[in-house]
Enzyme design. Structure first.
Site, PDB file in Angstrom:
ATOM      1  N   LYS A   3       0.851  -1.187   0.000  1.00 30.09           N
ATOM      2  CA  LYS A   3       0.000   0.000   0.000  1.00 30.09           C
ATOM      3  C   LYS A   3       0.889   1.241   0.000  1.00 30.09           C
ATOM      4  O   LYS A   3       1.925   1.274   0.688  1.00 30.09           O
ATOM      5  CB  LYS A   3      -0.888  -0.028   1.254  1.00 30.09           C
ATOM      6  N   SER A  40     -10.154  -0.338   7.003  1.00 31.34           N
ATOM      7  CA  SER A  40      -9.560  -0.238   5.664  1.00 31.34           C
ATOM      8  C   SER A  40      -8.851  -1.465   5.135  1.00 31.34           C
ATOM      9  O   SER A  40      -8.468  -1.488   3.962  1.00 31.34           O
ATOM     10  CB  SER A  40      -8.591   0.940   5.606  1.00 31.34           C
ATOM     11  N   SER A  92      -9.816   2.021   2.779  1.00 35.34           N
ATOM     12  CA  SER A  92      -8.888   2.738   1.934  1.00 35.34           C
ATOM     13  C   SER A  92      -7.846   1.874   1.242  1.00 35.34           C
ATOM     14  O   SER A  92      -7.182   2.351   0.318  1.00 35.34           O
ATOM     15  CB  SER A  92      -8.165   3.793   2.773  1.00 35.34           C
TER      16      SER A  92
HETATM   17  N1  GLN Z   1     -13.303   4.442   6.130  1.00 33.82           N
HETATM   18  C1  GLN Z   1     -12.751   4.911   7.359  1.00 33.82           C
HETATM   19  C2  GLN Z   1     -12.337   6.352   7.200  1.00 33.82           C
HETATM   20  O1  GLN Z   1     -12.584   6.893   6.207  1.00 33.82           O
HETATM   21  C3  GLN Z   1     -11.612   4.041   7.780  1.00 33.82           C
HETATM   22  C4  GLN Z   1     -10.397   4.281   6.997  1.00 33.82           C
HETATM   23  C5  GLN Z   1      -9.248   3.437   7.415  1.00 33.82           C
HETATM   24  O2  GLN Z   1      -9.401   2.408   8.081  1.00 33.82           O
HETATM   25  N2  GLN Z   1      -8.063   3.896   7.069  1.00 33.82           N
HETATM   26  O3  GLN Z   1     -11.759   6.942   8.064  1.00 33.82           O
END
Ligand code: GLN
Length: 484
Positions: A75, A174, A150
């Site tokens: 990532k 995410s 994400s």
């Molecule tokens: N979807 C969540 C957010 O937007 C979690 C994102 C994540 O786990 N990095 O913050």
């Protein structure tokens, strides 16, 4: 290219393939399919093949670990020396990292070539990969749909078989939510098990890196590489090195699986509910006993998270000021204008929204009303799990309320988007380990994920349950048909 990480390690060990050959195959598939999926931000064929040749030389010299030569994608939140490391943002669109994140260093030491850096929501803020400066990632099961976020690039790359495994990070879901939406397996470890050093910070008390792959067994092997104490991260835990694959074969007889009432109520669509219930029945067949549990405060987790995560983000992201690295506005009069224009131009709308919410909830007069209250909720949410784990060994539920939604479907309504993580966020607030694994498909042929939540440091047990389930089912072996 349906090989798992474990099967690739066998091909390498028996001399049926070299690391260079494996990397060439995957790089070929990336070249063919990445224009369709947009899963990778950066590919560096020369560097990957150099890594692979070095791995083959190590093997020839007898200097081998279990995964030496098996390629992996990372990532783009992990700093990797010599690689563009963008975190999905214009702010870092020109940033070539001068050093390796701990996680990257661990994979290098294991001799695993890097296939490239995967696309992601900007600064990991999002649930659909649509906030990336580099454009959305497409779901390999239906390219009109999102892969989740994400870590959507990593998820799409594994699901589309552009790589055998990838790293992800999980602040509120995410790793697990994109794993569910793309039909792969992903694990978020207990907070502190994997070092955050060199992993670009979003909300430091919640961020945790973990593996994404086709199977639970592969995730166990990858976690063996990633986990371990690192003095450069003050929240990295000093624990003895664990073998996360050691319990995979244990039978499930006597296992107590907790089903939280709150996770099976309204809001869960028919197909997801049916698939998760079928998974419960499958585990019962394997000897598990079902226990009814309650997580009464979990309904407050999204509200608490969207105070705490932006608060931490507003502080963490103050470092992006255009002075030392990253984007700097081309035209400015004085220093204040340089800061303002750099941040106005460098951050996208979702990141700005989080910075503003975070600055607001931390400001004088609002701190007690929002931030402090949210911290208290966090404690209550964590306490629910302490009670629940007195009655069961693992908790099971859905990972996400729906299957993959259409690109653009939720972008106009941030709250709808935030609700994508309704089942995953409590786990981060409590610092617990959680994973998602495939458990079926909906009527449109889109993958459904189920979530397992373990007690602190129960990764090996959770992986054991997931592996036994995967020995009895074949959902995790299904791959989307992609035209090449
Ligand atoms: N979807 C969540 C957010 O937007 C979690 C994102 C994540 O786990 N990095 O913050």
């Amino acid at each position: 290219m349906t090989d798992t990480i474990v099967s690739l390690s066998v091909l390498l060990a028996t001399g049926q393939a070299s690391s260079v050959e494996l990397c060439q195959d995957y790089l070929g598939r990336i070249a063919q399919l990445n224009p369709l999926l947009n899963a990778f931000v950066t590919v560096n064929t020369d560097q990957t093949l150099l890594d692979a040749a070095a791995a083959d030389a190590r093997r020839a010299a007898g200097d081998i670990g279990p995964l030496t030569g098996v390629p992996i994608a990372h990532k783009d939140i992990f700093c990797a020396e010599g690689w563009l490391t963008t975190c999905g943002s214009k702010m870092l669109s020109n940033f070539v990292s001068p050093y390796d994140a701990h996680v990257i260093g661990q994979f290098k030491a294991a001799g695993m070539p890097c296939l490239g850096k995967t696309n992601m929501d900007e600064f990991a803020m999002g649930s659909s990969n649509e906030t990336s400066y580099f454009g959305p990632v497409k779901n390999p099961w239906d390219t009109r749909r999102v892969p989740g976020g994400s870590s959507g690039g990593s998820a799409a790359a594994v699901a589309g078989r552009l790589c055998p495994g990838a790293t992800g990070t999980d602040t509120g879901g995410s790793i697990r939510q994109p794993a569910a939406l793309t039909g792969i397996t992903g694990l978020k470890p207990t907070y502190g098990v994997v070092s955050r050093y060199g992993m670009i910070a979003f909300a430091s008390s919640l961020d945790q890196a973990g593996p994404m792959a086709q199977t639970a067994e592969d995730c166990a092997w990858l976690l063996n590489v990633m986990a371990g104490h690192d003095p450069r991260d003050s929240t990295s835990l000093e624990r003895d090195k664990e073998d996360y694959a050691c319990d995979l074969a244990s039978p499930l007889a006597g296992l107590k699986v907790g089903l939280p009432r709150e996770f099976f109520g309204a809001g869960l669509t028919g197909d997801t509910a049916r698939a998760v219930e079928a998974a419960v029945a499958q585990l019962q067949k394997l000897g598990a006993r079902i226990v009814d549990i309650g997580l009464p405060n979990s309904k407050l987790s999204v509200a608490a998270y969207y105070v705490l995560a932006p608060a931490e983000a507003s502080s963490n992201l103050s470092r992006f000021d255009g002075v030392r690295y990253g984007y700097r506005t081309p035209e400015y009069g004085d220093l204040a204008e340089m800061y303002e224009k750099t941040r106005a131009e460098g951050f996208g709308p979702e990141v700005k929204r989080r910075i503003m919410i975070g600055a607001y909830v931390l400001s004088h007069g609002y701190y007690d009303a929002y931030y402090l209250q949210a911290q208290k909720l966090r404690r209550l949410i964590a306490q629910d799990f302490v009670e629940a784990f007195k009655e069961c060994d693992v908790i099971l539920g859905p990972t996400a309320p729906t299957t993959a939604f259409k690109l653009g479907e939720k972008t106009a309504d941030p709250v709808q988007m935030y609700l994508s993580d309704i089942y995953t966020i409590a786990v981060n607030l409590a610092g617990l380990p959680g994973m998602s694994l495939p458990c079926g498909f909906d009527a449109q042929g889109l993958p459904i994920g189920m979530q397992l939540i373990g007690n602190y440091f129960a990764e090996a047990r959770m992986l054991n349950v997931a592996h036994q389930y995967q020995l009895a089912t074949d959902w995790h072996t299904r791959a989307p048909l992609l035209e090449v």
